[in-house]
Design an enzyme around this catalytic site. Sequence first.
Site, PDB file in Angstrom:
ATOM      1  CB  THR A  54      32.031  43.071  38.807  1.00 15.56           C
ATOM      2  OG1 THR A  54      33.369  43.040  39.347  1.00 15.56           O
ATOM      3  CG2 THR A  54      32.088  42.718  37.328  1.00 15.56           C
ATOM      4  CD  GLU A  90      32.862  35.577  34.462  1.00 20.34           C
ATOM      5  OE1 GLU A  90      32.957  36.780  34.184  1.00 20.34           O
ATOM      6  OE2 GLU A  90      32.172  34.774  33.787  1.00 20.34           O
ATOM      7  CB  THR A 133      37.244  43.114  39.747  1.00 13.91           C
ATOM      8  OG1 THR A 133      36.425  43.199  38.576  1.00 13.91           O
ATOM      9  CG2 THR A 133      38.177  44.314  39.781  1.00 13.91           C
ATOM     10  CE1 TYR A 134      41.711  37.845  37.507  1.00 19.69           C
ATOM     11  CE2 TYR A 134      39.539  37.238  38.330  1.00 19.69           C
ATOM     12  CZ  TYR A 134      40.915  37.110  38.370  1.00 19.69           C
ATOM     13  OH  TYR A 134      41.495  36.251  39.276  1.00 19.69           O
ATOM     14  CG  ASN A 135      37.756  45.821  35.609  1.00 16.56           C
ATOM     15  OD1 ASN A 135      38.962  45.882  35.844  1.00 16.56           O
ATOM     16  ND2 ASN A 135      36.851  46.445  36.353  1.00 16.56           N
ATOM     17  CB  THR A 136      35.477  39.954  32.399  1.00 17.48           C
ATOM     18  OG1 THR A 136      35.833  39.045  33.466  1.00 17.48           O
ATOM     19  CG2 THR A 136      36.756  40.495  31.757  1.00 17.48           C
ATOM     20  CB  CYS A 139      33.206  18.834  54.840  1.00 18.65           C
ATOM     21  SG  CYS A 139      34.243  19.236  53.417  1.00 18.65           S
TER      22      CYS A 139
END
Length: 497
Positions: free
Chosen positions: A403, A468, A391-394, A135
């Site tokens: 999720t 995401e 989480t963004y609940n999407t 790396c």
Amino acid sequence: MNRGSSAASCPPSLPADGHDGHSNNECRRVCSNCRKVLRQEKKIRVSLPLSRGPSAFIPEKEVMQANSLNERMHLLVEEYSISGRLDNITQVMSLHTQYLESFLRSQFYMLRMDGPLPLPYRHYIAIMAAARHQCFYLINMHVDEFLKTGGIPEWLNGLEYVPQRLKNLNEINKLLAHRPWLVTKEHIQKLVKTGENNWSLPELVHAVVLLAHYHALASFVFGSGINPERDLNTSNGYRLILVNSFCVCDLANDNNIENASLTSNNFGISDSLSELEALMNRMRRLQEEKEDEEASQEEMDTRFEKEKTESLLVVTEAFDDEILSIADVSRYIEDPGFGYKDFARRGEEHLPTFRAQDYTWENHGFSLVNRLYSDIGHLLDEKFRMVYNLTYNTMATHEDVDTTMLRRALFNYVHCMFGIRYDDYDYGEVNQLLERSLKVYIKTVTCYPERTTKRMYDSYWRQFKHSEKVHVNLLLMEARMQAELLYALRAITRHLT
């Protein structure tokens, strides 16, 4: 092909003192398909423009747009940045500012705050860890910081120039990076035994935390396609090599980052949408089944063994290791050919599964690391909890989605590949929720990050947002770091008892 024949578009190896007379060049890795072409057309040269922005996988405007609205990120950089500038890792991570704060605080603590190890040692250990995965982004960054913090320039010529006690970290660096389940109390005893080159336990815990952090961060760098920093070309006379993680074929044809969408690679929008709907349906069905009837312990055992064995069948793309001699990373490591080997490989001596309830981070690892390296346990614990619960609940275009099940499947699949099992988890969920292209991506990013390509990144969850997918990479990075720490800290605990 003899060594170096794939170097048509790469500079020669650096001499031992790190100097050369060449202008700024860039190396690229060579996948097995391109190697076949190079064998036939040995004089081929390919002109390769660098993609713009912090990531080769994410359109620049998407990251820049998020950053321009993110005042909190700039405050965090001022307070916790090691380099004093907004680097490419931070820009990509800033798509999740809550997590970024935990990450920067813990990294700043292990590199800059009071601790058992001198500052130059910390950066040299980071270099050694990053070198296990070639790396160069991280190597370059910490070569620069090593010199700024008073490191001896001669050490950058290779391990034969460093103190023996630093050199003694090679074995545990190698094992933690590729096969952490092989770390035993004997490795710990060898490092802390009495003598002029011994490590105290606090020093060793600090070193182990750094090694695990930078192995995992290398996974994030490659998984997110982090581009080289444009202003890091030389450091006190040491030319820094630019090596991109993806092969020439990745930038050809339909893989131009500015033009390609997540629905490329011969899949239509309707295919991607149906793929998304199918995943949503599987999540709903699993939730309903869990509420109706729980699987027996015997069935759970069977499902774990099946998933562990099936992970053997997840094969990643091959790369030409000959580029390593050109990139000259071997100066910082020993046994460069040592790599990940499937935990569940058939026909070999059976290794016992690491039963998570026997040695957990919460009940065992956290208290040990906090006792020997004050406060780092709290910072790491906050970071692990943050990424696991973030989480963004999407999901893509869907809102109000729980999720939790998906996040747990991603985290536990990484641990499964490292031989760690949770008795209360139904590994049948992994098979239901993680499609094959996603499993290939996860295994590559976690076990062979230097082989990650944009094609792999694009091939899974084609309707999901880039933010995401960055969240996926954060989960993979932290799951990997925690797995390495669990094996290392368990070995230290056994040494102490």
